[in-house]
Design a protein around this motif. Sequence first.
Motif, PDB file in Angstrom:
ATOM      1  N   ILE A 193      -5.193   0.320  -0.749  1.00 11.82           N
ATOM      2  CA  ILE A 193      -5.529   0.837  -1.484  1.00 11.82           C
ATOM      3  C   ILE A 193      -4.665   0.129  -3.106  1.00 11.82           C
ATOM      4  N   GLU A 194      -5.272   1.000  -4.022  1.00 15.43           N
ATOM      5  CA  GLU A 194      -5.213   0.723  -5.436  1.00 15.43           C
ATOM      6  C   GLU A 194      -5.061   1.986  -6.101  1.00 15.43           C
ATOM      7  N   GLY A 248       0.617  -0.760  -0.161  1.00 14.13           N
ATOM      8  CA  GLY A 248       0.049  -0.174   0.245  1.00 14.13           C
ATOM      9  C   GLY A 248       0.703   1.071   0.039  1.00 14.13           C
ATOM     10  N   VAL A 249       1.868   1.499  -0.874  1.00 13.16           N
ATOM     11  CA  VAL A 249       2.847   2.238  -0.963  1.00 13.16           C
ATOM     12  C   VAL A 249       2.926   3.402  -1.956  1.00 13.16           C
ATOM     13  N   VAL A 264       4.980   6.982  -0.473  1.00 13.34           N
ATOM     14  CA  VAL A 264       4.060   7.373   0.700  1.00 13.34           C
ATOM     15  C   VAL A 264       3.379   6.209   1.487  1.00 13.34           C
ATOM     16  N   PRO A 265       4.037   5.653   2.332  1.00 14.81           N
ATOM     17  CA  PRO A 265       3.011   4.131   2.898  1.00 14.81           C
ATOM     18  C   PRO A 265       1.502   4.780   3.352  1.00 14.81           C
ATOM     19  N   LEU A 266       1.269   4.881   2.740  1.00 12.40           N
ATOM     20  CA  LEU A 266      -0.489   5.284   2.954  1.00 12.40           C
ATOM     21  C   LEU A 266      -1.788   4.153   3.359  1.00 12.40           C
ATOM     22  N   LYS A 267      -1.255   2.879   3.145  1.00 15.94           N
ATOM     23  CA  LYS A 267      -2.186   1.924   3.921  1.00 15.94           C
ATOM     24  C   LYS A 267      -1.583   1.951   5.341  1.00 15.94           C
ATOM     25  N   GLN A 268      -0.109   1.564   5.660  1.00 18.02           N
ATOM     26  CA  GLN A 268      -0.008   1.918   6.864  1.00 18.02           C
ATOM     27  C   GLN A 268       0.173   2.932   7.546  1.00 18.02           C
TER      28      GLN A 268
END
Lengths: 317, 317
Positions: free
Chosen positions: A107-108, A77-78, A91-95
């Motif tokens: 995230i997709e 999810g980066v 950006v590690p948005l999922k984390q």
Amino acid sequence: MYFIGIDLGGTNLRGGAVTMDGHITHSAIKPTHAQQGVEHVIHNLKACIDELIASQNPSPLLGIGIGCPGIIEIKSGVIHTSPNLPGWNDVPLKQIIEEHFRVPVYIENDANTIAYGEKWYGAGRTVSSLICLTLGTGVGGGIILDGKIWHGCMGMAGEVGHMTIIYDGITCNCGNRGCLEAYASASALVKRTLELLNEGHKSTLSHICGKGEEVTAEIIYKAAKENDALSRRILHDIGIYLGIGIATLINLLNPEMIVIGGGMSHSWDMFYPSMVEEIRKRAFDIPVKSAQIVRAQLGDNAGIIGAVALISHALPT
Amino acid sequence: MYFIGIDLGGTNLRGGAVTMDGHITHSAIKPTHAQQGVEHVIHNLKACIDELIASQNPSPLLGIGIGCPGIIEIKSGVIHTSPNLPGWNDVPLKQIIEEHFRVPVYIENDANTIAYGEKWYGAGRTVSSLICLTLGTGVGGGIILDGKIWHGCMGMAGEVGHMTIIYDGITCNCGNRGCLEAYASASALVKRTLELLNEGHKSTLSHICGKGEEVTAEIIYKAAKENDALSRRILHDIGIYLGIGIATLINLLNPEMIVIGGGMSHSWDMFYPSMVEEIRKRAFDIPVKSAQIVRAQLGDNAGIIGAVALISHALPT
């Protein structure tokens, strides 16, 4: 119990609280303020999610799906890079969102999210393979095979807008020549119309141009509906270009369905006849007959609903 | 223990007894005599299999894989139609061969069989997604995703030869205009060369033509190697056409590998530079960098070995 789906665009951040069966019970929209950088966008994103959670209290949130433009490493999810989100590098948005809200996050890429939404809750509910073309500023695409998004080895698959349809054609934003996007996006429609107006072609649109008003895809469609010959001809030609690209997609992938969405799809009745004629001319009979060619059903909500479908399918059942 | 793989072509019927690890220990070739009808071809096919079984006696035969041109219902192994096998309409070949030899049989489209062979025993052993282009009389193709053939909903996927690369281009055998096949097959190479010779272009090949000898893809390649400018130019152009098509494949499917085989691939060194240049010009950087572009490794045996890979993978382990 509900999910949250987010469509994180360069201009707006749209979110929805969505039931297990794909209905939006509450929506929220905020400006993304992409120019203000990563921190600010994430702040806005969290605020949007907070609002949605507050609207559903005390029902429990099961997970959050986020669709956004750019190159994304799905598993982690980066977001590696995003054309519409300046400064977003790795950006590690999922984390970040998982740690903040303590629910699973998926995230997709946004074009894939839309295709996935149409597959599970829209036009493609009854099929397992479809190719979705989103005709907007650009031409986005998502390829669904056996009910799943085909990502390719680097998550870059589905760039239907960047098939070459005319090898020595118009230069596309991607740098290539003759891409489908350069002929069949809403921007291409407007650009072509302005070119022909400037060349002096007669049209009821000349009046609008003369007044300094903006010519939009919607206005061109309206003129076409009112029998403006120039507008009709341009939309007819777009049908041909779409037909060339779709014929190649059908010959390559023999999908059960082609779904066409995005702003330009409002002009469906104007480009559909020439599009279908071109497809029949170019692709093999059997795969053409087996491919339903339909309009998207979820409209502007496809991204939100698709993001929810992604997270709900990613959870253990 | 061994398998039998059959490449059932319109001209020849080629078979091999193949070990579990993909080595051919005995081969057989017989004319297909396709014009003599279904019964006769099946008779020849059985005779070919009998010969291969005799060569391996008393080792047990585990299964038979057959690749052939045409439209095949994979599960039932029924050949609906075949362009190179006249009279083959709805022939239940799997059932016929299974009942006769009492072993499991797998039938597959020949272009897919070749792609599958390259995936499991050839150039693609280390990757899970590849697209194989076979440049012969036509341009065949097979798409392997996650290690499996992508068939599409009617078994018609993979027609890479019938992507439109030049929308108003040469009429193709399929009836469409501007297909890759019309530009990058061995037949297209010969046709283009003869056209230019007839127009009076200078070439060492004029001599061959003048003597009434047949100009073949091989002879053109030989002339190019000996610095014949015309032959070099035509092969250079074929590289460009291939590059246009492959760039679209890469943008659409982001595969790990593109494999190029077939007779025309012998001219690899002559078309490779312009092909790669064109791909780099047209496709996105990340998927281009992640796509290996390589020659097929199994040559004329790809069909036999691929057919064996199909049957061996279809058996319970």
